[in-house]
Design a protein around this motif. Structure first.
Motif, PDB file in Angstrom:
ATOM      1  N   ASP A 127       0.833  -1.203   0.000  1.00 37.69           N
ATOM      2  CA  ASP A 127       0.000   0.000   0.000  1.00 37.69           C
ATOM      3  C   ASP A 127       0.867   1.253   0.000  1.00 37.69           C
ATOM      4  OD1 ASP A 127      -1.972   1.865   0.240  1.00 37.69           O
ATOM      5  OD2 ASP A 127      -2.594   1.304   2.263  1.00 37.69           O
ATOM      6  N   PHE A 128       0.864   1.993  -1.113  1.00 32.79           N
ATOM      7  CA  PHE A 128       1.688   3.203  -1.213  1.00 32.79           C
ATOM      8  C   PHE A 128       1.186   4.291  -0.263  1.00 32.79           C
ATOM      9  CE2 PHE A 128       3.479   7.035  -3.124  1.00 32.79           C
ATOM     10  CZ  PHE A 128       4.783   6.620  -3.363  1.00 32.79           C
ATOM     11  N   GLU A 129      -0.075   4.204   0.140  1.00 31.58           N
ATOM     12  CA  GLU A 129      -0.620   5.208   1.049  1.00 31.58           C
ATOM     13  C   GLU A 129      -0.032   5.090   2.454  1.00 31.58           C
ATOM     14  OE1 GLU A 129      -2.555   7.687   0.035  1.00 31.58           O
ATOM     15  OE2 GLU A 129      -2.421   6.867  -1.996  1.00 31.58           O
ATOM     16  N   PHE A 130       0.581   3.962   2.768  1.00 31.93           N
ATOM     17  CA  PHE A 130       1.193   3.778   4.083  1.00 31.93           C
ATOM     18  C   PHE A 130       2.689   4.087   3.960  1.00 31.93           C
ATOM     19  CE2 PHE A 130       2.785   2.142   7.952  1.00 31.93           C
ATOM     20  CZ  PHE A 130       1.732   1.946   8.826  1.00 31.93           C
ATOM     21  N   MET A 131       3.060   5.322   4.263  1.00 30.33           N
ATOM     22  CA  MET A 131       4.453   5.779   4.211  1.00 30.33           C
ATOM     23  C   MET A 131       5.117   5.430   2.890  1.00 30.33           C
ATOM     24  SD  MET A 131       5.900   5.259   8.102  1.00 30.33           S
ATOM     25  CE  MET A 131       7.280   6.373   7.781  1.00 30.33           C
ATOM     26  N   GLY A 132       4.416   5.669   1.796  1.00 31.47           N
ATOM     27  CA  GLY A 132       4.984   5.430   0.477  1.00 31.47           C
ATOM     28  C   GLY A 132       5.285   3.971   0.203  1.00 31.47           C
ATOM     29  N   GLY A 133       4.552   3.065   0.880  1.00 29.96           N
ATOM     30  CA  GLY A 133       4.785   1.640   0.671  1.00 29.96           C
ATOM     31  C   GLY A 133       6.181   1.204   1.050  1.00 29.96           C
ATOM     32  N   SER A 134       6.828   1.967   1.927  1.00 28.18           N
ATOM     33  CA  SER A 134       8.238   1.707   2.233  1.00 28.18           C
ATOM     34  C   SER A 134       8.432   0.357   2.915  1.00 28.18           C
ATOM     35  CB  SER A 134       8.812   2.835   3.105  1.00 28.18           C
ATOM     36  OG  SER A 134       7.983   3.094   4.211  1.00 28.18           O
ATOM     37  N   LEU A 135       9.594  -0.227   2.617  1.00 28.76           N
ATOM     38  CA  LEU A 135       9.938  -1.558   3.117  1.00 28.76           C
ATOM     39  C   LEU A 135      10.657  -1.444   4.454  1.00 28.76           C
ATOM     40  CD1 LEU A 135      10.214  -4.630   2.731  1.00 28.76           C
ATOM     41  CD2 LEU A 135      12.308  -4.181   1.421  1.00 28.76           C
ATOM     42  N   GLY A 136       9.950  -1.821   5.508  1.00 30.07           N
ATOM     43  CA  GLY A 136      10.535  -1.864   6.836  1.00 30.07           C
ATOM     44  C   GLY A 136      10.421  -3.267   7.399  1.00 30.07           C
ATOM     45  N   MET A 137      10.664  -3.403   8.696  1.00 30.75           N
ATOM     46  CA  MET A 137      10.628  -4.718   9.330  1.00 30.75           C
ATOM     47  C   MET A 137       9.257  -5.367   9.222  1.00 30.75           C
ATOM     48  SD  MET A 137      12.849  -3.902  12.778  1.00 30.75           S
ATOM     49  CE  MET A 137      12.594  -5.525  13.464  1.00 30.75           C
ATOM     50  N   ALA A 138       8.209  -4.588   9.468  1.00 27.65           N
ATOM     51  CA  ALA A 138       6.854  -5.151   9.445  1.00 27.65           C
ATOM     52  C   ALA A 138       6.484  -5.626   8.047  1.00 27.65           C
ATOM     53  CB  ALA A 138       5.846  -4.122   9.937  1.00 27.65           C
ATOM     54  N   ALA A 139       6.820  -4.823   7.023  1.00 29.46           N
ATOM     55  CA  ALA A 139       6.519  -5.208   5.649  1.00 29.46           C
ATOM     56  C   ALA A 139       7.308  -6.447   5.244  1.00 29.46           C
ATOM     57  CB  ALA A 139       6.822  -4.050   4.700  1.00 29.46           C
ATOM     58  N   GLY A 140       8.583  -6.485   5.620  1.00 28.78           N
ATOM     59  CA  GLY A 140       9.411  -7.651   5.301  1.00 28.78           C
ATOM     60  C   GLY A 140       8.880  -8.915   5.952  1.00 28.78           C
ATOM     61  N   GLU A 141       8.524  -8.815   7.228  1.00 29.26           N
ATOM     62  CA  GLU A 141       7.985  -9.972   7.943  1.00 29.26           C
ATOM     63  C   GLU A 141       6.664 -10.434   7.337  1.00 29.26           C
ATOM     64  OE1 GLU A 141       9.140 -11.911  10.136  1.00 29.26           O
ATOM     65  OE2 GLU A 141      10.906 -10.868  10.888  1.00 29.26           O
ATOM     66  N   ALA A 142       5.837  -9.479   6.895  1.00 31.22           N
ATOM     67  CA  ALA A 142       4.556  -9.833   6.287  1.00 31.22           C
ATOM     68  C   ALA A 142       4.772 -10.610   4.991  1.00 31.22           C
ATOM     69  CB  ALA A 142       3.738  -8.572   6.030  1.00 31.22           C
ATOM     70  N   ILE A 143       5.694 -10.145   4.161  1.00 32.32           N
ATOM     71  CA  ILE A 143       5.973 -10.830   2.890  1.00 32.32           C
ATOM     72  C   ILE A 143       6.516 -12.234   3.139  1.00 32.32           C
ATOM     73  CG2 ILE A 143       7.465 -10.796   0.848  1.00 32.32           C
ATOM     74  CD1 ILE A 143       7.211  -7.697   0.980  1.00 32.32           C
ATOM     75  N   ILE A 144       7.426 -12.347   4.072  1.00 29.75           N
ATOM     76  CA  ILE A 144       7.992 -13.662   4.396  1.00 29.75           C
ATOM     77  C   ILE A 144       6.911 -14.592   4.943  1.00 29.75           C
ATOM     78  CG2 ILE A 144       9.608 -14.872   5.923  1.00 29.75           C
ATOM     79  CD1 ILE A 144      11.373 -12.296   5.725  1.00 29.75           C
ATOM     80  N   ALA A 145       6.033 -14.050   5.802  1.00 27.87           N
ATOM     81  CA  ALA A 145       4.931 -14.855   6.342  1.00 27.87           C
ATOM     82  C   ALA A 145       3.990 -15.298   5.228  1.00 27.87           C
ATOM     83  CB  ALA A 145       4.169 -14.056   7.394  1.00 27.87           C
ATOM     84  N   GLY A 146       3.732 -14.412   4.266  1.00 29.46           N
ATOM     85  CA  GLY A 146       2.872 -14.760   3.139  1.00 29.46           C
ATOM     86  C   GLY A 146       3.469 -15.860   2.282  1.00 29.46           C
ATOM     87  N   MET A 147       4.755 -15.761   2.013  1.00 28.31           N
ATOM     88  CA  MET A 147       5.434 -16.796   1.222  1.00 28.31           C
ATOM     89  C   MET A 147       5.475 -18.125   1.973  1.00 28.31           C
ATOM     90  SD  MET A 147       8.522 -14.650  -0.584  1.00 28.31           S
ATOM     91  CE  MET A 147       8.167 -13.340  -1.770  1.00 28.31           C
TER      92      MET A 147
END
Length: 286
Positions: A127-147
């Protein structure tokens, strides 16, 4: 002053304002065309006349993809909200709270799973609306959890990327998400599961330098800006004028970096066809 200001009585103005909210009309950034907001929503946030692809809310994206819009949003791992105690104009932790309130999401990546033309899929939406879709710890963990979920359930993994890059407020913790998500992609590959990347506008920085360019198939939405550094930075570095349309989806397709450019209105059918092809599964009859 115009006729509206000069002629229309104040009481009528107030009535018009109540019945026609300020966001009732949307101006196309490309053509200048004014379009009724409801028409934009009904057309998946694509301007009917120009075909310009506006940003689409996460919920609308997921509803348009899954069968009958039915899906489950998966919980994502908890991470430290402010590992570096970062502060600029305001505290980073306060910024996170503001964006959570504004978007209704915990961070920039949402994971969901459901059926796509009868076949189970796992989907991530940035979601670009959330801080420009920036990749942080939470986003990284979410992607890894999804995979990881995709591997456990033996489903294809589809990600819709939209990002300005790594999240500076988390420093090295943000940068570490690049190799971590890359390892997760390798696990998907070892499990022989399809990994499809849909590049939306914009996809840049560390996201492009990691999982966004590691898919089995790369699809881009029309007109999407895709690259690592910005065009102006590149021009200043190499001291040359860049070609017309450089870093746009169509340019990258023509030069072999993107497999196909697919309009949003055709995305669901395209993804269903690719998932069936890559998993050798029969598609459900229309």
């Amino acid at each position: 002053m115009n006729w509206y200001s000069n002629v229309v009585p104040p009481k009528i103005k107030a009535l018009i304002k109540r019945e026609a909210p300020e966001n009732a009309w949307v101006k196309c950034p490309e053509s200048g065309q004014l379009v009724f907001h409801k028409d934009i929503e009904d057309n998946l946030y694509v301007v009917p006349g120009s075909g310009y692809h506006m940003r689409i809310p996460v919920e609308a994206r997921l509803a348009s993809l899954f069968d009958n819009g039915e899906h489950e949003v998966a919980p994502t791992p908890d991470v430290p909200s402010d590992p570096l105690k970062f502060r600029d104009i305001k505290r980073y932790v306060d910024k996170i709270k503001e964006y959570r309130l504004k978007t209704g999401h915990q961070d920039a990546v949402t994971i969901a799973y459901g059926k796509l033309e009868g076949a189970a899929v796992t989907v991530a939406v940035q979601d670009f609306e959330f801080m420009g879709g920036s990749l942080g710890m939470a986003a990284g963990e979410a992607i890894i959890a999804g995979m990881t979920h995709a591997i456990e359930k033996r489903t294809p993994f589809i990600i819709f990327t939209a990002s300005g890059g790594a999240r500076m407020q988390e420093g090295m913790f943000s940068l570490m998400q690049m190799p971590r998500t890359t390892i997760a992609v390798r696990r998907l590959r070892e499990a022989r599961l399809p990994y499809i990347v849909v590049l939306t506008n914009p996809t840049t920085g560390g996201v492009t330098a990691s999982y966004a360019m590691l898919g089995d198939i790369h699809i881009a939405e029309p007109g999407a800006i895709i690259g690592f550094a910005g065009a102006r930075v590149i021009e200043q570095t190499i001291r040359e004028k860049l070609p017309e349309g450089f870093q746009r989806a169509e340019y990258l397709r023509d030069h072999g970096m993107v497999d196909m450019v697919v309009p949003r209105t055709e995305m669901r059918e395209t993804l269903a066809r690719l998932c069936a092809l890559l998993t050798k599964a029969p598609r459900r009859a229309a």
